[in-house]
Write a protein that holds these residues in place. Sequence first.
Motif, PDB file in Angstrom:
ATOM      1  N   ALA A 146     -19.618  50.572  -8.945  1.00  0.00           N
ATOM      2  CA  ALA A 146     -19.172  49.427  -8.142  1.00  0.00           C
ATOM      3  C   ALA A 146     -19.733  49.420  -6.722  1.00  0.00           C
ATOM      4  CB  ALA A 146     -17.639  49.402  -8.086  1.00  0.00           C
ATOM      5  N   LEU A 147     -20.659  50.337  -6.410  1.00  0.00           N
ATOM      6  CA  LEU A 147     -21.206  50.382  -5.054  1.00  0.00           C
ATOM      7  C   LEU A 147     -22.012  49.124  -4.742  1.00  0.00           C
ATOM      8  CD1 LEU A 147     -22.382  54.067  -4.581  1.00  0.00           C
ATOM      9  CD2 LEU A 147     -20.352  52.976  -3.658  1.00  0.00           C
ATOM     10  N   ALA A 148     -22.061  48.762  -3.458  1.00  0.00           N
ATOM     11  CA  ALA A 148     -22.830  47.599  -2.998  1.00  0.00           C
ATOM     12  C   ALA A 148     -22.488  46.365  -3.825  1.00  0.00           C
ATOM     13  CB  ALA A 148     -24.325  47.881  -3.046  1.00  0.00           C
ATOM     14  N   ASN A 149     -21.193  46.091  -3.971  1.00  0.00           N
ATOM     15  CA  ASN A 149     -20.772  44.956  -4.775  1.00  0.00           C
ATOM     16  C   ASN A 149     -21.140  43.632  -4.103  1.00  0.00           C
ATOM     17  OD1 ASN A 149     -18.217  44.044  -3.100  1.00  0.00           O
ATOM     18  ND2 ASN A 149     -18.080  46.284  -3.331  1.00  0.00           N
ATOM     19  N   ALA A 150     -21.226  42.583  -4.900  1.00  0.00           N
ATOM     20  CA  ALA A 150     -21.709  41.293  -4.420  1.00  0.00           C
ATOM     21  C   ALA A 150     -20.822  40.718  -3.316  1.00  0.00           C
ATOM     22  CB  ALA A 150     -21.798  40.310  -5.585  1.00  0.00           C
ATOM     23  N   PHE A 151     -19.510  40.884  -3.461  1.00  0.00           N
ATOM     24  CA  PHE A 151     -18.624  40.343  -2.432  1.00  0.00           C
ATOM     25  C   PHE A 151     -18.871  41.012  -1.096  1.00  0.00           C
ATOM     26  CE2 PHE A 151     -14.739  40.970   0.049  1.00  0.00           C
ATOM     27  CZ  PHE A 151     -14.462  39.650   0.389  1.00  0.00           C
TER      28      PHE A 151
END
Length: 276
Positions: A146-151
Amino acid sequence: MKGSSYLTKSAGYLFLILVSIASVYPFYWMFVGSTLSDSDIFQSPPKLLPSGEFFNNITGLSASAPIWQALGNSLLISTIFTIATLYLCAIAGYAFAKYEFKGKNIMFVIVLITMMLPHQVTLIPLFKMIIGFGWQDQPQSVILPALANAFGVFFMRQNMMSIPTEMIEAARIDGASEMSIFHKIILPTSLPPLAALGILSFIQQWGNYLWPLIILQDRESTTLPVLLSQLVAPGQVVYYGQVLAGTVISIVPVLILFLLLQKYFISGIYGGSVKG
């Protein structure tokens, strides 16, 4: 007119008070229930004042489940995840906000499209990938996907668009490198949005249930939400005082984090709505 205005305001305040009570009461009962024995929890009428069973419930919970190990696992995973997410989302958001490069708009649209994909559609390929890496029951299996997620990228990009470009250009004229500009100018200027994103990221990972349930099958490596859910599994005796005591423990880190960063939270949330 004055009487009508007074009645309207009074009705509004009464409504807000009732909504506040309805919102706060479950949390209050959770704290009270954690200090009661199981027999007192189901007493009618219910007890509304704390008792002295909290440490007994904690002792019983520690004896029946690795609660402190799960707490440490959750703290480790959530802390590393939050720090890494902040850095990666900040540097990606800075690139989208202040750099011009070929395909920039298309790449940003692709990032936004990924926000529309349900997390569940990625579970099977992600599971096969993690198993292939040999990361099952390891913290990185929960941290990395989940790193650098779009949100986070979108949120930081919107906030960083308000940073004056002239300040960046002046640093370049003075001979500062791009990474030096990012670390010494952009990050300190972006503390409010970073704090807001940090709170949201920590809460997201702290309450993450489905993926850790799938990939962390060893009870010694599991996280706190998964362990607490196992305390109320079908077919076993449920000690509700212990469950409530564990739930109280689970919300303490989130409360501490929010209290430490609350002054940045509101300004960080609304910072991206104004462009300079």
